[in-house]
Design a protein around this motif. Structure first.
Motif: not given
Ligand code: 6GU
Length: 275
Positions: A225-246
């Protein structure tokens, strides 16, 4: 720990080296997250440049991350792809992890696609979901822009009110819809790592408005963004974070899920690139 210089002359030398290896002038930059290296297969006639050959480039050290720059075309569009990225938990400063973004800008890139593997904080998410970043929380405690500002690279106080391009998100949703698929959308919290979070930290992050959590991306986006680029971000949800699943979290699970969604991911990136 090796120190790296990330000032304008270093950016220029790195970019000049890359120019000496190919005549291709990239318009789109792609950064591949853990387990998403498969995206490299999309590039037609790739020229591969190992990070270790590029002046001032750090070298990635983590299992499952590879270290090469690929230049070629996807759907006829000239791209530059980082297969393997640099993380602050490796000991690099944020300006080092984002150095390649500045090199991409020097080479002519105007749009950046950043991908990552992330833990699901939003309990409505399921492993295998793909989330467009609507925004991020920089919780690394640092900025890649600390220090004197080089106004040739960007302004002292860059606006971050649309870190992740609304236009590109709309195009990505559109491309997904045409393939009978729906992206989730949410806020990515970027932390230092390398330990995964505790359940209490995940509850805190949810309270703070995070939908996903990971250890990358925010410094790259800030520099983009500092450089003026347009950004698209994609997260692959690979697992649930700690404490959500046992169940405990592991890097193996992250890599396995990333592997399961690769076909879906490839199709979507192919559809998004023309935009
Ligand atoms: Cl749960 N946390 C962090 N920080 N990074 C991750 C993750 C979790 N899952 C994949 N990457």
């Amino acid at each position: 720990m090796t120190t790296f210089t990330t000032h304008a002359a270093s950016i220029q030398e790195a970019a000049d080296y890359i120019r000496s290896k190919t005549e291709l002038q990239p318009e789109i930059g792609l950064i591949l997250g853990s387990g998403l290296g498969i995206l490299a297969n999309l590039i037609e006639n790739p020229v591969s440049i190992p990070y270790e050959d590029i002046p001032h480039f750090p070298v990635s050290t983590v299992e499952g991350h590879e270290g090469e720059l690929l230049l070629g075309t996807i759907q006829g569009r000239p791209v530059i792809m980082m297969k393997g990225r640099f993380h602050m938990y490796e000991g690099y400063g944020p300006e080092v992890t984002a150095f390649p973004v500045r090199v991409m800008k020097n080479l002519g890139v105007t749009g950046l696609l950043v991908t990552n593997a992330a833990g699901g904080v939003n309990t409505s998410f399921t492993p295998g979901d793909l989330m467009l970043l609507s925004d991020h929380l920089n919780l690394t405690g640092k900025s890649p822009l600390i220090g004197p500002n080089d106004s040739a690279l960007g302004v002292r106080f860059p606006d971050m009110s649309e870190a992740y391009s609304r236009r590109l998100r709309a195009a990505a949703h559109d491309a997904a819809g045409k393939q009978g698929f729906a992206f989730k959308e949410g806020v990515y919290a970027g932390l230092l790592g390398p330990s995964y979070e505790t359940p209490a930290e995940i509850r805190m992050l949810r309270t703070l408005g995070a939908d996903a959590v990971g250890m990358s991306t925010v410094s790259e986006t800030i520099v983009a963004r500092h450089a003026g680029l347009e950004v698209l971000g994609i997260s692959c949800i690979t697992n649930m974070a700690a404490g959500i699943l046992d169940q405990p979290l592991s890097h193996d699970e992250v890599m396995e899920t990333a592997d399961l969604v690769k076909e879906k991911f490839l199709g979507l990136v192919l559809a998004i690139i023309p935009n």
